[in-house]
Design a protein around this motif. Sequence first.
Motif, short mmCIF file in Angstrom:
data_model
loop_
_atom_site.label_atom_id
_atom_site.label_comp_id
_atom_site.label_asym_id
_atom_site.label_seq_id
_atom_site.Cartn_x
_atom_site.Cartn_y
_atom_site.Cartn_z
N LEU A 78 0.83 -1.21 0.00
CA LEU A 78 0.00 0.00 0.00
C LEU A 78 0.86 1.26 0.00
O LEU A 78 0.52 2.26 -0.64
CB LEU A 78 -0.93 -0.01 1.22
CG LEU A 78 -1.98 -1.13 1.25
CD1 LEU A 78 -2.76 -1.06 2.55
CD2 LEU A 78 -2.92 -1.03 0.06
N TRP A 79 1.98 1.21 0.72
CA TRP A 79 2.90 2.35 0.70
C TRP A 79 3.50 2.53 -0.69
O TRP A 79 3.68 3.66 -1.17
CB TRP A 79 4.00 2.13 1.74
CG TRP A 79 5.11 3.12 1.67
CD1 TRP A 79 5.17 4.35 2.27
CD2 TRP A 79 6.35 2.98 0.95
NE1 TRP A 79 6.35 4.98 1.97
CE2 TRP A 79 7.10 4.16 1.16
CE3 TRP A 79 6.89 1.98 0.15
CZ2 TRP A 79 8.35 4.35 0.60
CZ3 TRP A 79 8.14 2.18 -0.41
CH2 TRP A 79 8.87 3.35 -0.18
N TYR A 80 3.80 1.43 -1.38
CA TYR A 80 4.44 1.51 -2.70
C TYR A 80 3.51 2.12 -3.74
O TYR A 80 3.95 2.92 -4.58
CB TYR A 80 4.88 0.11 -3.13
CG TYR A 80 5.55 0.07 -4.48
CD1 TYR A 80 6.88 0.44 -4.63
CD2 TYR A 80 4.84 -0.32 -5.62
CE1 TYR A 80 7.50 0.42 -5.87
CE2 TYR A 80 5.45 -0.35 -6.86
CZ TYR A 80 6.77 0.03 -6.99
OH TYR A 80 7.38 0.01 -8.22
N ILE A 81 2.22 1.78 -3.69
CA ILE A 81 1.29 2.30 -4.68
C ILE A 81 0.71 3.66 -4.29
O ILE A 81 -0.10 4.22 -5.02
CB ILE A 81 0.14 1.31 -4.93
CG1 ILE A 81 -0.70 1.14 -3.66
CG2 ILE A 81 0.68 -0.03 -5.41
CD1 ILE A 81 -1.92 0.25 -3.85
N GLY A 82 1.10 4.19 -3.11
CA GLY A 82 0.63 5.50 -2.69
C GLY A 82 -0.79 5.50 -2.17
O GLY A 82 -1.57 6.41 -2.45
N LYS A 84 -3.74 6.37 -0.02
CA LYS A 84 -3.91 7.62 0.71
C LYS A 84 -4.40 7.41 2.15
O LYS A 84 -4.15 8.25 3.01
CB LYS A 84 -4.90 8.53 -0.03
CG LYS A 84 -4.42 8.95 -1.41
CD LYS A 84 -5.43 9.87 -2.08
CE LYS A 84 -4.95 10.29 -3.46
NZ LYS A 84 -5.91 11.17 -4.14
N HIS A 85 -5.15 6.34 2.41
CA HIS A 85 -5.79 6.17 3.72
C HIS A 85 -5.01 5.26 4.65
O HIS A 85 -5.54 4.80 5.65
CB HIS A 85 -7.20 5.61 3.54
CG HIS A 85 -8.04 6.40 2.59
ND1 HIS A 85 -8.56 7.63 2.92
CD2 HIS A 85 -8.42 6.15 1.30
CE1 HIS A 85 -9.26 8.10 1.88
NE2 HIS A 85 -9.19 7.23 0.89
N GLN A 86 -3.75 5.00 4.33
CA GLN A 86 -2.98 4.08 5.17
C GLN A 86 -2.44 4.76 6.42
O GLN A 86 -2.33 4.14 7.48
CB GLN A 86 -1.81 3.50 4.36
CG GLN A 86 -1.02 2.44 5.11
CD GLN A 86 0.20 2.00 4.32
OE1 GLN A 86 0.62 2.68 3.40
NE2 GLN A 86 0.77 0.88 4.69
N GLY A 87 -2.11 6.04 6.32
CA GLY A 87 -1.51 6.73 7.45
C GLY A 87 -0.01 6.51 7.50
O GLY A 87 0.58 5.83 6.65
N ALA A 88 0.63 7.08 8.50
CA ALA A 88 2.08 6.95 8.65
C ALA A 88 2.43 5.56 9.18
O ALA A 88 1.81 5.07 10.12
CB ALA A 88 2.61 8.03 9.60
N VAL A 89 3.42 4.94 8.57
CA VAL A 89 3.85 3.60 8.97
C VAL A 89 5.33 3.66 9.34
O VAL A 89 6.15 4.15 8.57
CB VAL A 89 3.63 2.57 7.84
CG1 VAL A 89 4.12 1.19 8.28
CG2 VAL A 89 2.16 2.52 7.47
N GLY A 114 -9.73 -0.93 -0.73
CA GLY A 114 -10.17 -0.58 -2.06
C GLY A 114 -9.09 0.13 -2.85
O GLY A 114 -8.51 1.11 -2.39
N LEU A 115 -8.80 -0.36 -4.06
CA LEU A 115 -7.78 0.20 -4.93
C LEU A 115 -8.44 0.84 -6.14
O LEU A 115 -9.63 0.63 -6.40
CB LEU A 115 -6.80 -0.90 -5.37
CG LEU A 115 -6.11 -1.67 -4.24
CD1 LEU A 115 -5.18 -2.72 -4.81
CD2 LEU A 115 -5.35 -0.73 -3.31
N PRO A 116 -7.72 1.63 -6.92
CA PRO A 116 -8.31 2.27 -8.10
C PRO A 116 -8.83 1.25 -9.11
O PRO A 116 -8.39 0.09 -9.15
CB PRO A 116 -7.16 3.09 -8.67
CG PRO A 116 -6.24 3.33 -7.52
CD PRO A 116 -6.35 2.11 -6.66
#
Length: 370
Positions: A78-82, A84-89, A114-116
């Motif tokens: 999720l961090w790699y694809i950007g 938005k709702h993941q938050g700071a990890v 959910g992804l694009p």
Amino acid sequence: MRDKEKGLARLKVWVRRMSRQIRNVHTNDVVLISSTSGHGFKQLEERLRHHLLPEDPKWMYVVGRVNSGKSTFVNRFLWYIGYKHQGAVHYKRAVGGVTRSPVPGTTLHFVSFGLPKGFRLVDCPGIPSRHQVTAQLQEAMDLYAVVPRKRINSISYALHTGRSFLAGALVRIDQVQGNISFLTSFFGLSVTLHVCQTCKAEDLMSRKSGDFFYPPHSREDCERIGPLVRHRVEVFGSSDRAWDDIVIAGMGWVSISGYGTKILDVWVPKGVKVFRRPALMPQEMRSRGITRFHVNHRARSPKIFRKKNGIVKARQDKELRDKLRAEQAEVEAQQAAQVEVPDDVAFVDMSELELPPGYSVAESAAEQPK
């Protein structure tokens, strides 16, 4: 850098060969990734673009055994694809994103993202296994010690007939027959390693399990696990490489090199699976000698000893609290006055009942006039 690429290429070939032996696997395509450093995610993205079509969105499920790193992979993906709702990890502090932990079964239900373009990534609960060492441990400190969180530094030992190798208080390997063996261990950095004579191994572990050999880090947990069970394994070694690995499920493995056939007795807790496989890293012990030889026993540091003392003190405090509570309950039970009420006497005597002014006794339905 070139040596690292060669090592990854050998690892990919090994995984492909092992996957071909599994009957229910329909593909042997392998992509090597690292959820900690992010290595290989670009190649994974290209492979997903090859298999997935934008006009045909699909749900992607991340499945595997417990403690295999599924939630950590989801966070990195999720961090790699950007997302938005993941938050700071923060990976080193295990903060943010999907909850991950060395404790088996941390992911209790399906976590969907959910992804694009209608795609969806699902983090699945881990498949439990009763045949792993992690199923025998209860303390978080023991699980942190067994599950590798850093790069594993392999250590090699020379093993003769009549000598034993001890990994914590959970694994004991005796050489029963064969020429000199070079045993290369692949365990977590917090697992103690030791070599001794086989005739002294049983007495040594009975006296020092939980204190000098760990995990487990307490004598009570060692007694709860019970005595170790023997598994006899026959392996073949070469003078310049290892051909066989002996795997202890959920903990690690050892590679055996040295020319000739060896017969080893592997002692593990009851229910833990022990099996032999082709060597994953056969070149750790080279013909010129042992690559790393450690005389000192690792995983014995003041920091670990402070944690061990904390566990012992917490258990002693809990036992003391339970003892005091039981004594107080017994004293209160002895001091309580016993009230004896005959069966033919009403619990409340209406003739002797005195009420304050303005109060009256409500009659029951049976006493009210019809």
